[in-house]
Design an enzyme around this catalytic site. Structure first.
Site, PDB file in Angstrom:
ATOM      1  N   GLY A  18       0.907  -1.214   0.090  1.00  0.00           N
ATOM      2  CA  GLY A  18       0.095  -0.047  -0.168  1.00  0.00           C
ATOM      3  C   GLY A  18       0.883   1.300   0.094  1.00  0.00           C
ATOM      4  O   GLY A  18       1.624   1.386   0.965  1.00  0.00           O
ATOM      5  N   ALA A  19       0.642   2.130  -0.940  1.00  0.00           N
ATOM      6  CA  ALA A  19       1.778   3.145  -1.247  1.00  0.00           C
ATOM      7  C   ALA A  19       0.744   4.407  -1.278  1.00  0.00           C
ATOM      8  O   ALA A  19       0.909   5.467  -1.817  1.00  0.00           O
ATOM      9  CB  ALA A  19       2.446   2.961  -2.499  1.00  0.00           C
ATOM     10  N   GLY A  23       1.511   4.441   3.999  1.00  0.00           N
ATOM     11  CA  GLY A  23       2.347   3.609   3.537  1.00  0.00           C
ATOM     12  C   GLY A  23       3.749   4.403   3.090  1.00  0.00           C
ATOM     13  O   GLY A  23       4.860   3.680   3.663  1.00  0.00           O
ATOM     14  N   LYS A 207     -11.359   4.063  18.814  1.00  0.00           N
ATOM     15  CA  LYS A 207     -11.223   4.857  17.743  1.00  0.00           C
ATOM     16  C   LYS A 207     -12.363   4.687  16.899  1.00  0.00           C
ATOM     17  O   LYS A 207     -12.742   5.468  16.066  1.00  0.00           O
ATOM     18  CB  LYS A 207      -9.906   4.438  16.990  1.00  0.00           C
ATOM     19  CG  LYS A 207      -9.497   5.293  15.839  1.00  0.00           C
ATOM     20  CD  LYS A 207      -7.987   5.253  15.666  1.00  0.00           C
ATOM     21  CE  LYS A 207      -7.776   6.659  14.818  1.00  0.00           C
ATOM     22  NZ  LYS A 207      -7.831   6.284  13.301  1.00  0.00           N
ATOM     23  N   ASN A 211     -14.591   7.370  15.160  1.00  0.00           N
ATOM     24  CA  ASN A 211     -14.795   7.420  13.762  1.00  0.00           C
ATOM     25  C   ASN A 211     -16.484   7.178  13.161  1.00  0.00           C
ATOM     26  O   ASN A 211     -16.731   8.016  12.353  1.00  0.00           O
ATOM     27  CB  ASN A 211     -13.888   6.654  13.048  1.00  0.00           C
ATOM     28  CG  ASN A 211     -12.451   6.990  12.941  1.00  0.00           C
ATOM     29  OD1 ASN A 211     -11.517   6.115  13.211  1.00  0.00           O
ATOM     30  ND2 ASN A 211     -12.242   8.264  12.767  1.00  0.00           N
ATOM     31  N   ASN A 225     -14.466  19.037  10.172  1.00  0.00           N
ATOM     32  CA  ASN A 225     -14.842  18.429  11.476  1.00  0.00           C
ATOM     33  C   ASN A 225     -15.418  19.312  12.500  1.00  0.00           C
ATOM     34  O   ASN A 225     -16.486  19.075  12.940  1.00  0.00           O
ATOM     35  CB  ASN A 225     -13.303  17.942  12.059  1.00  0.00           C
ATOM     36  CG  ASN A 225     -12.895  16.666  11.437  1.00  0.00           C
ATOM     37  OD1 ASN A 225     -13.711  16.156  10.533  1.00  0.00           O
ATOM     38  ND2 ASN A 225     -11.873  16.132  11.796  1.00  0.00           N
ATOM     39  N   SER A 278     -11.176  11.947   6.754  1.00  0.00           N
ATOM     40  CA  SER A 278     -10.756  11.026   5.498  1.00  0.00           C
ATOM     41  C   SER A 278     -11.810  10.417   4.627  1.00  0.00           C
ATOM     42  O   SER A 278     -11.705  10.291   3.829  1.00  0.00           O
ATOM     43  CB  SER A 278      -9.931   9.635   6.310  1.00  0.00           C
ATOM     44  OG  SER A 278     -10.926   8.969   7.319  1.00  0.00           O
ATOM     45  N   GLU A 290     -14.413   3.938   3.438  1.00  0.00           N
ATOM     46  CA  GLU A 290     -14.212   2.833   4.640  1.00  0.00           C
ATOM     47  C   GLU A 290     -15.492   2.659   5.479  1.00  0.00           C
ATOM     48  O   GLU A 290     -15.442   2.099   6.506  1.00  0.00           O
ATOM     49  CB  GLU A 290     -13.043   3.038   5.558  1.00  0.00           C
ATOM     50  CG  GLU A 290     -11.700   2.908   4.966  1.00  0.00           C
ATOM     51  CD  GLU A 290     -10.813   3.226   5.741  1.00  0.00           C
ATOM     52  OE1 GLU A 290      -9.353   2.199   5.630  1.00  0.00           O
ATOM     53  OE2 GLU A 290     -10.543   3.752   6.662  1.00  0.00           O
TER      54      GLU A 290
HETATM   55  O1  PAF Z   1     -10.724   9.476   9.806  1.00  0.00           O
HETATM   56  C1  PAF Z   1     -10.355  10.784  10.211  1.00  0.00           C
HETATM   57  O2  PAF Z   1     -10.497  11.698   9.461  1.00  0.00           O
HETATM   58  C2  PAF Z   1      -9.812  10.952  11.499  1.00  0.00           C
HETATM   59  O3  PAF Z   1      -9.583   9.664  12.163  1.00  0.00           O
HETATM   60  C3  PAF Z   1     -10.631  11.920  12.504  1.00  0.00           C
HETATM   61  C4  PAF Z   1     -10.584  11.569  13.909  1.00  0.00           C
HETATM   62  C5  PAF Z   1     -12.274  11.863  12.075  1.00  0.00           C
HETATM   63  C6  PAF Z   1     -10.169  13.338  12.381  1.00  0.00           C
HETATM   64  O4  PAF Z   1     -10.231  13.744  11.061  1.00  0.00           O
END
Ligand code: PAF
Length: 340
Positions: A18-19, A23, A207, A211, A225, A278, A290
């Site tokens: 995974g790059a 990665g 976590k 998320n 956020n 993300s 994801e």
């Molecule tokens: O997935 C993400 O972006 C991070 O884990 C989080 C905590 C939401 C911060 O941007």
């Protein structure tokens, strides 16, 4: 002597699968770490899943944390072309959660029987699946708060210094403690601030919970956020989500109880106020998210245990619509381009 109590073969050779940003960041840190008592540096090879990626690979990775580009070989492992010389003793997997099992299957025949597999995925689903499929003794999980992004392919920016926790999903024992220590000694512990967590599962659950509360909502409200706390409708759903996630964790036997989830989520949102999550980044780039490993996994667990999770289900449904809309829009843009 159990499988992974054997000494880690020297000279140390890491294969990084995974790059993406993580990665690349880890591959550079591994390649540059000076190993105590060893004259050379660790050898690192990059494993790319697509021939096109190999063709575009310049022969080195640039990292904002390194003065010089880090030269390392790359090989493909996917498609019809497999050009991996030799076997894999230490595998570092930095793919997205949903790509992990297929990517591992692609290299499975190269793994030595003692191969250590180190996972850096979000969620907990894939860590459990890989431990089950490949043997929990040889699988190590990481949870990291380092931030990184790709300025260009193979050119990584280490955007936020954080910490990394290492552990195994096996029950705590002297053996597992020794295995984790041995691994820590060959990871770039200083550069990436790595420490052992005797209860990595609890950390990964926390976590996952955070998320599940944040990521999909940033897509639904198309916001950074911190705005989740300021947009009244977002804040309202956030509160309901936190409440439901806490109740689910309380009822799922393997999960730890998290009483103050909203407070923890609030803290993360304040620290990462200007971040684009993300998941929102993925949607904006029309990439697979994801989500099946976040709220999707929580809904799966809820169903397994006969628990209701209407808020997570609603958020998941909205996410699926928005994700497929983003992909359709991207496809439409491609179709509109004049043929050259
Ligand atoms: O997935 C993400 O972006 C991070 O884990 C989080 C905590 C939401 C911060 O941007």
């Amino acid at each position: 002597m159990t499988l992974t109590d054997k000494p880690i073969p020297q000279p140390l050779h890491w294969h990084v699968l995974g790059a993406g940003a993580m990665g690349c960041l880890w591959a550079c840190a591994m390649a540059m770490q000076a190993r105590d008592g060893a004259s050379g540096r660790a050898q690192v090879s990059l494993l790319l899943r697509h021939q096109a990626a190999l063709l575009s690979y310049p022969g080195h990775i640039k990292s904002s944390a390194m003065a010089q580009p880090v030269v390392m070989p790359a090989h493909t492992t996917g498609g019809n072309v497999v050009d991996l010389p030799g076997q894999i003793d230490n595998l570092f997997v930095a793919t997205k959660a949903q790509d992990t099992l297929p990517a591992l299957t692609g290299v499975a025949k190269y793994l030595t029987t003692d191969c250590r597999i180190v996972l850096l995925q979000n969620g907990l689903k894939v860590q459990r699946e890989v431990s089950q499929q490949f043997g929990a003794e040889r699988v190590f999980c990481l949870s990291t708060s380092h931030g990184a992004w790709l300025r260009a392919p193979f050119d990584v920016v280490h955007a936020g210094n954080g910490e990394t926790w290492l552990g195994q999903l096996t029950p705590a024992s002297d053996d597992s403690a020794a295995r984790q220590q041995a691994l820590l000694a060959v990871l770039p512990a200083q550069q990436l601030n790595i420490r052992i967590d005797d209860d990595i599962a609890a950390r990964l659950w926390r976590k996952l919970a955070i998320n599940c509360a944040i990521n999909a909502l940033t897509v639904i409200h198309d916001c950074r956020n911190g705005e989740l706390l300021r947009i009244p409708a977002a804040r309202q759903t956030l509160t309901r989500l936190c409440h439901e996630i806490s109740a689910l964790l309380q009822a799922i036997p393997a999960a730890p109880a998290i009483d103050d989830l909203f407070t923890q989520v609030q803290q993360v949102l304040m620290v990462t106020t200007d971040n684009i999550s993300s998941t929102l980044q993925d949607v904006r780039r029309a990439r697979d998210t994801e989500i099946d490993h976040l709220n999707g996994y929580l809904c799966e667990l809820a169903a397994q245990h006969g628990l209701a999770c209407p808020v997570n289900k609603a958020v998941l449904q909205q996410m699926r619509v928005l994700e497929s809309r983003a992909k359709q829009a991207a496809q439409h843009t491609i179709n509109q381009r004049p043929l050259t």
